[in-house]
Design a protein around this motif. Structure first.
Motif, PDB file in Angstrom:
ATOM      1  N   GLU A 169       0.998  -1.194  -0.070  1.00 57.95           N
ATOM      2  CA  GLU A 169       0.442  -0.160   0.182  1.00 57.95           C
ATOM      3  C   GLU A 169       0.549   0.826  -0.011  1.00 57.95           C
ATOM      4  OE1 GLU A 169      -2.058  -0.058   3.390  1.00 57.95           O
ATOM      5  OE2 GLU A 169      -3.407  -0.767   1.942  1.00 57.95           O
ATOM      6  N   HIS A 170       0.309   2.032  -1.144  1.00 62.19           N
ATOM      7  CA  HIS A 170       1.326   3.528  -0.627  1.00 62.19           C
ATOM      8  C   HIS A 170       0.847   4.820  -1.578  1.00 62.19           C
ATOM      9  CE1 HIS A 170       1.545   1.603  -4.960  1.00 62.19           C
ATOM     10  NE2 HIS A 170       1.360   2.704  -5.481  1.00 62.19           N
ATOM     11  N   VAL A 171       1.354   5.832  -1.727  1.00 57.41           N
ATOM     12  CA  VAL A 171       0.568   7.322  -1.893  1.00 57.41           C
ATOM     13  C   VAL A 171       2.412   7.579  -1.964  1.00 57.41           C
ATOM     14  CG1 VAL A 171      -0.120   9.458  -1.371  1.00 57.41           C
ATOM     15  CG2 VAL A 171      -1.514   7.008  -0.442  1.00 57.41           C
ATOM     16  N   VAL A 172       2.441   8.077  -3.328  1.00 59.46           N
ATOM     17  CA  VAL A 172       3.272   9.057  -4.357  1.00 59.46           C
ATOM     18  C   VAL A 172       3.106  10.513  -4.203  1.00 59.46           C
ATOM     19  CG1 VAL A 172       5.106   9.172  -5.889  1.00 59.46           C
ATOM     20  CG2 VAL A 172       4.365   6.410  -4.853  1.00 59.46           C
ATOM     21  N   HIS A 173       3.548  11.518  -3.581  1.00 57.48           N
ATOM     22  CA  HIS A 173       3.334  12.474  -3.854  1.00 57.48           C
ATOM     23  C   HIS A 173       4.588  12.768  -5.086  1.00 57.48           C
ATOM     24  CE1 HIS A 173       0.064  13.733  -0.518  1.00 57.48           C
ATOM     25  NE2 HIS A 173      -0.725  12.465  -1.700  1.00 57.48           N
ATOM     26  N   ARG A 174       3.523  14.183  -5.892  1.00 51.92           N
ATOM     27  CA  ARG A 174       4.482  14.738  -6.393  1.00 51.92           C
ATOM     28  C   ARG A 174       4.243  16.263  -6.253  1.00 51.92           C
ATOM     29  NH1 ARG A 174       5.578  17.121 -11.803  1.00 51.92           N
ATOM     30  NH2 ARG A 174       3.492  16.382 -12.097  1.00 51.92           N
ATOM     31  N   ALA A 175       5.065  17.599  -7.050  1.00 52.13           N
ATOM     32  CA  ALA A 175       5.185  18.364  -7.086  1.00 52.13           C
ATOM     33  C   ALA A 175       6.430  18.951  -7.769  1.00 52.13           C
ATOM     34  CB  ALA A 175       4.614  19.869  -5.942  1.00 52.13           C
ATOM     35  N   SER A 176       5.961  19.346  -9.629  1.00 51.82           N
ATOM     36  CA  SER A 176       7.352  20.049  -9.576  1.00 51.82           C
ATOM     37  C   SER A 176       8.282  18.862  -9.558  1.00 51.82           C
ATOM     38  CB  SER A 176       7.533  21.083  -9.872  1.00 51.82           C
ATOM     39  OG  SER A 176       8.680  21.171 -10.734  1.00 51.82           O
ATOM     40  N   SER A 177       9.820  19.129  -9.398  1.00 51.60           N
ATOM     41  CA  SER A 177      10.918  18.340  -9.070  1.00 51.60           C
ATOM     42  C   SER A 177      10.943  17.772  -7.488  1.00 51.60           C
ATOM     43  CB  SER A 177      11.776  18.781  -9.663  1.00 51.60           C
ATOM     44  OG  SER A 177      12.411  20.514  -8.978  1.00 51.60           O
ATOM     45  N   ILE A 178      10.291  17.835  -6.557  1.00 57.55           N
ATOM     46  CA  ILE A 178       9.699  16.946  -5.592  1.00 57.55           C
ATOM     47  C   ILE A 178       8.977  16.729  -5.409  1.00 57.55           C
ATOM     48  CG2 ILE A 178       9.434  18.144  -2.774  1.00 57.55           C
ATOM     49  CD1 ILE A 178       9.283  20.990  -3.945  1.00 57.55           C
ATOM     50  N   PHE A 179       9.253  14.902  -4.951  1.00 58.95           N
ATOM     51  CA  PHE A 179       8.077  14.231  -5.212  1.00 58.95           C
ATOM     52  C   PHE A 179       8.982  13.511  -3.720  1.00 58.95           C
ATOM     53  CE2 PHE A 179      11.209  10.419  -5.474  1.00 58.95           C
ATOM     54  CZ  PHE A 179      12.176  11.269  -5.896  1.00 58.95           C
ATOM     55  N   GLN A 180       7.634  12.498  -2.779  1.00 61.66           N
ATOM     56  CA  GLN A 180       8.572  11.057  -1.953  1.00 61.66           C
ATOM     57  C   GLN A 180       6.925  10.594  -1.425  1.00 61.66           C
ATOM     58  OE1 GLN A 180       9.842  10.252  -0.181  1.00 61.66           O
ATOM     59  NE2 GLN A 180      10.739  11.401   1.486  1.00 61.66           N
ATOM     60  N   VAL A 181       7.290   9.121  -1.015  1.00 60.24           N
ATOM     61  CA  VAL A 181       6.360   7.758  -1.158  1.00 60.24           C
ATOM     62  C   VAL A 181       6.660   7.817   0.336  1.00 60.24           C
ATOM     63  CG1 VAL A 181       8.490   6.192  -1.054  1.00 60.24           C
ATOM     64  CG2 VAL A 181       6.021   5.092  -1.424  1.00 60.24           C
ATOM     65  N   PHE A 182       5.334   7.547   0.404  1.00 64.97           N
ATOM     66  CA  PHE A 182       4.485   7.184   1.287  1.00 64.97           C
ATOM     67  C   PHE A 182       3.774   5.835   1.550  1.00 64.97           C
ATOM     68  CE2 PHE A 182       4.326  11.516   0.980  1.00 64.97           C
ATOM     69  CZ  PHE A 182       4.675  12.298   2.076  1.00 64.97           C
TER      70      PHE A 182
END
Ligand SMILES: Cc1ncc(COP(=O)(O)O)c(C=O)c1O
Length: 420
Positions: free
Chosen positions: A337-350
């Motif tokens: 289970e996961h969520v990946v967020h991205r904004a322009s060149s920033i990202f993170q996986v939870f």
């Protein structure tokens, strides 16, 4: 024993916990850097890592960008500290105000925390009020009244030891992405300013929900409070004009740091003359620093900011979208289970069933799994910030063809981490 371990044992004897900033530590010891160039950083034992920490976002152009390095070196030869104004400071302030507060002014300071302290002082002086409204999980620097529910290294602690209760007494905290809660606090208290990371990057990356920033703009105006955007991470990162350009909402005051300095210590607070002209010596709000507008940092910043052109952002955005979807596909394939967020060149996986929209939902993610992924990535030559509360950043030094390798490393690391 490898060299990083020996250096860590040595550093611990003279530096608290062996590190000069808490987020740099991970168990059993951090690697010690020897050099960096482009997208790579090398440790003291000669191992090379693809860097996705990138100075916590400061290095939009990557390490040791030739133009930035040349400008800084040339200035260092002409003197590194004058303590009188320079033409370059005016040039940089013009670039900053042109993008962030046309017709306004920018005061150059040394770091994000200085910018936050100045913004609060201006807001309190301008409104005659003392309360500050911030959001849980937003970090604004190691400033006493802001070390409350601060995300990043301070997450989970109501404040730090050594912060007197009086210092945090005037700090109100609302959940991120909850404009109704912010509105309620604004109705019940006289607030000097609402300070917010327009995209929160210190509890992993949590972008603003639809209408959140616009509601804050409306609510703070109605309450007579200033709206302060902490664009220390997002400034020059999401777009040349930062989050306020990307999301189309203008604050009263803006804080900038990280990418502004292009890897050198520099920050700014900027806004309209009616607010900024309250600063000393013209106005009654005291703010000062020996190194403010440091010539080497300003030279580096001018070179960096001049190369932050729009096509760079489209290229970085495409690469980051590609990487985010590879990470998400890999996690799905691993049945995680996961969520990946991205904004322009920033990202993170939870690692959570999601959604992730505030500090509470970030806390519910599987942080142990993140830690295992971090270690596995490191063993595969990919360096991300060691904590779920940080974000990852691409730089212009990456090429589209590098993304497949990064995606594979993430895939292997997530598979390995999911086995516990
Ligand atoms: C959003 C934000 N604001 C402020 C700061 C504080 O900046 P500095 O570390 O330069 O004091 C940081 C640092 O990470 C940050 O991420």
């Amino acid at each position: 024993m490898d060299r990083s371990s020996r250096l860590y044992a040595r550093s611990r004897r003279s530096i608290p916990s062996g590190v000069n900033s808490p987020v740099r530590f991970y168990a059993p010891r951090p690697f010690f850097a020897s050099r960096a160039r482009g997208r790579h950083i090398w440790d003291a034992d000669g191992a090379r890592y693809s860097d996705l920490c990138n100075g916590y976002g400061a290095l939009l152009l990557g390490h040791a960008d030739p133009g930035v390095a040349r400008a800084a070196a040339a200035q260092a030869r002409k003197g590194s500290l004058y303590c009188v104004p320079t033409e370059q400071e005016a040039e940089l302030a013009e670039l900053v105000t042109g993008l962030y507060c046309p017709g306004g002014r920018a005061r150059l300071v040394n770091g994000g925390a200085d910018a936050a302290a100045a913004a609060i002082r201006i807001a309190r002086a301008a409104t005659g009020r003392s309360k500050i409204l911030k959001f849980a999980g937003c970090y604004h620097g190691a400033v006493d009244p802001l070390l409350v529910e601060a995300g990043s290294g301070a997450a989970g602690a109501p404040s730090s030891a050594g912060v007197p209760r009086q210092a945090a007494r005037d700090t109100l905290v609302a959940p991120y992405n909850d404009a109704a809660a912010a509105g309620d606090l604004l109705d019940r208290h006289d607030v000097a300013c609402v300070m917010v990371e327009p995209a929160a990057a210190n509890m992993g990356l949590v972008p603003p929900g639809r209408g959140f920033l616009r509601s804050l703009r409306r609510l703070s105006r109605r309450a007579g409070a200033l709206l302060v955007f902490d664009e220390v991470v997002t400034g020059f990162r999401l777009a040349p004009g930062g989050a306020q350009e990307a999301y189309g909402v203008r604050p009263d005051l803006t804080m900038l740091a990280k990418a502004l300095g292009g890897g050198y210590p520099l920050a700014a607070v900027c806004g309209p003359p009616r607010l900024m002209d309250r600063l000393a010596p013209g106005g009654p709000v005291y703010q000062a620093s020996t190194y403010a507008g440091n010539p080497v940092s300003v030279a580096a910043a001018l070179a960096a900011v001049r190369s932050y052109k729009r096509p760079l952002y489209s290229r970085l955005g495409r690469m980051c979208r590609d990487l985010a979807s590879r990470i998400s596909d890999a996690a799905s394939d691993a049945g995680v289970e996961h969520v990946v967020h991205r904004a322009s060149s920033i990202f993170q996986v939870f690692f959570t069933g999601g959604p992730v929209r505030d500090l509470e939902s970030v806390r519910r993610a599987d942080h142990a799994m993140f830690g295992r992924m971090f270690r596995s990535l490191l063993s595969r030559g990919v360096f991300v910030a060691p904590s779920q509360y940080e974000s990852s950043f691409l730089s212009a030094a990456y090429r589209p063809e590098d993304v497949a390798g990064l995606g594979e490393a993430y895939g292997a690391a997530i598979r390995e981490a999911s086995h516990g």
